[in-house]
Design a protein around this motif. Structure first.
Motif, PDB file in Angstrom:
ATOM      1  N   THR A  44     -40.707 -17.003  -4.189  1.00 53.78           N
ATOM      2  CA  THR A  44     -39.308 -17.646  -4.406  1.00 53.78           C
ATOM      3  C   THR A  44     -38.696 -17.701  -3.176  1.00 53.78           C
ATOM      4  OG1 THR A  44     -37.124 -17.595  -5.475  1.00 53.78           O
ATOM      5  CG2 THR A  44     -38.022 -15.512  -4.560  1.00 53.78           C
ATOM      6  N   GLN A  45     -37.847 -18.943  -2.934  1.00 53.04           N
ATOM      7  CA  GLN A  45     -36.977 -19.017  -1.943  1.00 53.04           C
ATOM      8  C   GLN A  45     -35.419 -18.593  -2.210  1.00 53.04           C
ATOM      9  OE1 GLN A  45     -38.336 -20.073   1.203  1.00 53.04           O
ATOM     10  NE2 GLN A  45     -40.099 -19.587   0.052  1.00 53.04           N
ATOM     11  N   ASP A  46     -35.365 -18.352  -3.344  1.00 56.04           N
ATOM     12  CA  ASP A  46     -33.982 -17.929  -3.831  1.00 56.04           C
ATOM     13  C   ASP A  46     -33.578 -16.384  -3.183  1.00 56.04           C
ATOM     14  OD1 ASP A  46     -31.769 -17.001  -5.057  1.00 56.04           O
ATOM     15  OD2 ASP A  46     -32.391 -17.607  -7.157  1.00 56.04           O
ATOM     16  N   PRO A  47     -32.556 -16.613  -2.284  1.00 53.40           N
ATOM     17  CA  PRO A  47     -32.065 -15.477  -1.484  1.00 53.40           C
ATOM     18  C   PRO A  47     -31.728 -14.236  -2.431  1.00 53.40           C
ATOM     19  CG  PRO A  47     -30.984 -17.447  -0.737  1.00 53.40           C
ATOM     20  CD  PRO A  47     -31.761 -17.732  -2.052  1.00 53.40           C
ATOM     21  N   ALA A  48     -31.145 -14.513  -3.674  1.00 56.44           N
ATOM     22  CA  ALA A  48     -30.892 -13.382  -4.420  1.00 56.44           C
ATOM     23  C   ALA A  48     -31.920 -12.855  -5.203  1.00 56.44           C
ATOM     24  CB  ALA A  48     -29.740 -14.056  -5.614  1.00 56.44           C
ATOM     25  N   VAL A  49     -32.750 -13.377  -5.549  1.00 58.17           N
ATOM     26  CA  VAL A  49     -34.146 -12.775  -6.054  1.00 58.17           C
ATOM     27  C   VAL A  49     -34.856 -12.199  -4.749  1.00 58.17           C
ATOM     28  CG1 VAL A  49     -36.459 -13.406  -7.148  1.00 58.17           C
ATOM     29  CG2 VAL A  49     -34.390 -14.642  -7.620  1.00 58.17           C
ATOM     30  N   LYS A  50     -34.968 -12.678  -3.590  1.00 61.58           N
ATOM     31  CA  LYS A  50     -35.574 -11.991  -2.581  1.00 61.58           C
ATOM     32  C   LYS A  50     -34.778 -10.709  -2.230  1.00 61.58           C
ATOM     33  CE  LYS A  50     -37.609 -15.623   0.097  1.00 61.58           C
ATOM     34  NZ  LYS A  50     -39.122 -14.982   0.215  1.00 61.58           N
ATOM     35  N   ALA A  51     -33.371 -10.637  -2.316  1.00 58.96           N
ATOM     36  CA  ALA A  51     -32.815  -9.540  -1.935  1.00 58.96           C
ATOM     37  C   ALA A  51     -33.157  -8.447  -3.174  1.00 58.96           C
ATOM     38  CB  ALA A  51     -31.063  -9.917  -2.057  1.00 58.96           C
ATOM     39  N   PHE A  52     -33.027  -8.925  -4.338  1.00 58.98           N
ATOM     40  CA  PHE A  52     -33.150  -8.018  -5.582  1.00 58.98           C
ATOM     41  C   PHE A  52     -34.663  -7.273  -5.502  1.00 58.98           C
ATOM     42  CE2 PHE A  52     -35.033  -7.388  -9.634  1.00 58.98           C
ATOM     43  CZ  PHE A  52     -34.148  -6.676 -10.337  1.00 58.98           C
ATOM     44  N   GLN A  76     -34.561  -5.617   5.246  1.00 61.87           N
ATOM     45  CA  GLN A  76     -34.726  -7.064   4.641  1.00 61.87           C
ATOM     46  C   GLN A  76     -33.433  -7.375   3.798  1.00 61.87           C
ATOM     47  OE1 GLN A  76     -37.277  -9.429   5.442  1.00 61.87           O
ATOM     48  NE2 GLN A  76     -37.936  -8.134   6.779  1.00 61.87           N
ATOM     49  N   VAL A  77     -33.029  -6.624   2.902  1.00 60.95           N
ATOM     50  CA  VAL A  77     -31.657  -7.078   2.347  1.00 60.95           C
ATOM     51  C   VAL A  77     -30.595  -7.278   2.922  1.00 60.95           C
ATOM     52  CG1 VAL A  77     -30.481  -6.119   0.181  1.00 60.95           C
ATOM     53  CG2 VAL A  77     -32.738  -5.591   0.214  1.00 60.95           C
ATOM     54  N   VAL A  78     -30.359  -6.382   4.009  1.00 60.37           N
ATOM     55  CA  VAL A  78     -28.993  -6.416   4.756  1.00 60.37           C
ATOM     56  C   VAL A  78     -29.112  -7.999   5.469  1.00 60.37           C
ATOM     57  CG1 VAL A  78     -28.316  -5.909   6.878  1.00 60.37           C
ATOM     58  CG2 VAL A  78     -28.812  -4.194   5.147  1.00 60.37           C
ATOM     59  N   ALA A  79     -30.376  -8.342   5.773  1.00 64.22           N
ATOM     60  CA  ALA A  79     -30.396  -9.611   6.382  1.00 64.22           C
ATOM     61  C   ALA A  79     -30.118 -10.883   5.280  1.00 64.22           C
ATOM     62  CB  ALA A  79     -31.873  -9.882   6.954  1.00 64.22           C
ATOM     63  N   ILE A  80     -30.286 -10.632   4.290  1.00 60.36           N
ATOM     64  CA  ILE A  80     -29.854 -11.424   3.177  1.00 60.36           C
ATOM     65  C   ILE A  80     -28.655 -11.482   2.836  1.00 60.36           C
ATOM     66  CG2 ILE A  80     -30.473 -12.204   0.830  1.00 60.36           C
ATOM     67  CD1 ILE A  80     -33.370 -11.184   1.681  1.00 60.36           C
ATOM     68  N   ALA A  81     -28.006  -9.998   2.387  1.00 55.86           N
ATOM     69  CA  ALA A  81     -26.958  -9.819   1.954  1.00 55.86           C
ATOM     70  C   ALA A  81     -26.013  -8.804   2.765  1.00 55.86           C
ATOM     71  CB  ALA A  81     -27.034  -9.437   0.538  1.00 55.86           C
ATOM     72  N   PRO A  82     -25.593  -9.295   3.964  1.00 54.27           N
ATOM     73  CA  PRO A  82     -24.859  -8.127   4.757  1.00 54.27           C
ATOM     74  C   PRO A  82     -23.625  -7.591   4.356  1.00 54.27           C
ATOM     75  CG  PRO A  82     -24.748 -10.468   5.482  1.00 54.27           C
ATOM     76  CD  PRO A  82     -25.530 -10.489   4.474  1.00 54.27           C
ATOM     77  N   ASP A  83     -23.256  -8.314   3.437  1.00 52.34           N
ATOM     78  CA  ASP A  83     -21.763  -7.868   2.973  1.00 52.34           C
ATOM     79  C   ASP A  83     -21.791  -7.000   1.687  1.00 52.34           C
ATOM     80  OD1 ASP A  83     -20.428  -9.169   4.993  1.00 52.34           O
ATOM     81  OD2 ASP A  83     -20.271 -11.052   3.830  1.00 52.34           O
ATOM     82  N   ALA A  84     -22.882  -6.327   1.106  1.00 45.42           N
ATOM     83  CA  ALA A  84     -22.892  -5.477   0.189  1.00 45.42           C
ATOM     84  C   ALA A  84     -23.090  -4.199   0.307  1.00 45.42           C
ATOM     85  CB  ALA A  84     -24.381  -5.886  -0.565  1.00 45.42           C
ATOM     86  N   PRO A  85     -21.962  -3.378   0.077  1.00 45.02           N
ATOM     87  CA  PRO A  85     -21.982  -1.957   0.467  1.00 45.02           C
ATOM     88  C   PRO A  85     -22.916  -1.081   0.299  1.00 45.02           C
ATOM     89  CG  PRO A  85     -20.279  -2.466  -1.031  1.00 45.02           C
ATOM     90  CD  PRO A  85     -21.010  -3.741  -0.560  1.00 45.02           C
ATOM     91  N   GLU A  86     -23.578  -1.286  -1.171  1.00 48.58           N
ATOM     92  CA  GLU A  86     -24.642  -0.420  -1.741  1.00 48.58           C
ATOM     93  C   GLU A  86     -25.757  -0.585  -1.046  1.00 48.58           C
ATOM     94  OE1 GLU A  86     -23.041  -2.818  -3.202  1.00 48.58           O
ATOM     95  OE2 GLU A  86     -21.447  -1.854  -4.746  1.00 48.58           O
ATOM     96  N   ILE A  87     -25.864  -1.553  -0.154  1.00 50.40           N
ATOM     97  CA  ILE A  87     -27.188  -1.755   0.685  1.00 50.40           C
ATOM     98  C   ILE A  87     -27.137  -0.836   1.780  1.00 50.40           C
ATOM     99  CG2 ILE A  87     -28.825  -3.215   2.007  1.00 50.40           C
ATOM    100  CD1 ILE A  87     -28.644  -3.753  -1.170  1.00 50.40           C
TER     101      ILE A  87
END
Length: 186
Positions: A44-52, A76-87
């Motif tokens: 996938t190229q979908d960032p949400a799926v990659k982050a998941f 890798q997740v932080v690179a995609i979703a840096p504003d997610a506190p859980e990560i």
């Protein structure tokens, strides 16, 4: 729909292998899960799926005690979703498990910066400060935890320890009294 069978029950596949010990079976299940998640990142190229997928890869590695691998997945997740506190929180736990105290502190600080009322992140920030010998900062973190969640017995206990390290016996005794009220069995 996700591009790869996330809900597939790998344990059913692995339990059909006769004569395999439970620990080996668990390791096989974890390996299959990681392979599935990593395959999803390729498909996938979908960032949400990659982050998941990377997030779940990190969780599987963390549950198996593979801190270094979980750190790499969470980064890798932080690179995609840096504003997610859980990560950042999970990354802090992984760094702590790997003995990287400063990196753990930084990750917990980031989690708290993104979500000020994140009790678990703030509690672990206090633990990380205490581990680093930064007792004033540890006490500040634990005070905020008990402000947010007054019945957090572990925070009261650790706040008492921080006060003892700071030489504040009166405050330490007050925390012990609160702890005895919350957990009389102690």
């Amino acid at each position: 729909d996700l591009p790869y069978p996330y809900s597939q029950d790998f344990s059913g596949i692995v339990t059909r292998v006769k004569g395999v010990r439970e620990s080996t079976r668990a390791a096989l299940v974890n390996s299959l899960k990681v392979a599935s998640y990593l395959k999803a990142t390729e498909l996938t190229q979908d960032p949400a799926v990659k982050a998941f997928a990377f997030y779940n890869t990190g969780n599987v590695h963390a549950a198996a005690g593979r801190a270094k691998e979980s750190i790499e997945a969470y980064k890798q997740v932080v690179a995609i979703a840096p504003d997610a506190p859980e990560i950042h929180y999970n990354l802090g736990l992984a760094y702590a498990a790997d003995g990287q105290s400063q990196a753990a502190l930084d990750a917990f600080k980031q989690a708290v910066a993104l979500k000020a009322d994140y009790v678990d992140a703030r509690f672990n920030l206090g633990i990380a400060h205490g581990t680093a010998g930064q007792y004033r900062e540890a006490a500040d973190a634990f005070k905020e935890v008990v402000r947010l969640k007054p019945d957090h017995a572990e925070a009261h206990f650790n706040l008492g320890l921080a006060y003892l390290e700071l030489g504040d016996d009166a405050s330490a005794k007050a925390e012990i009294k609160t702890l005895q009220t919350l957990k009389p069995e102690l």
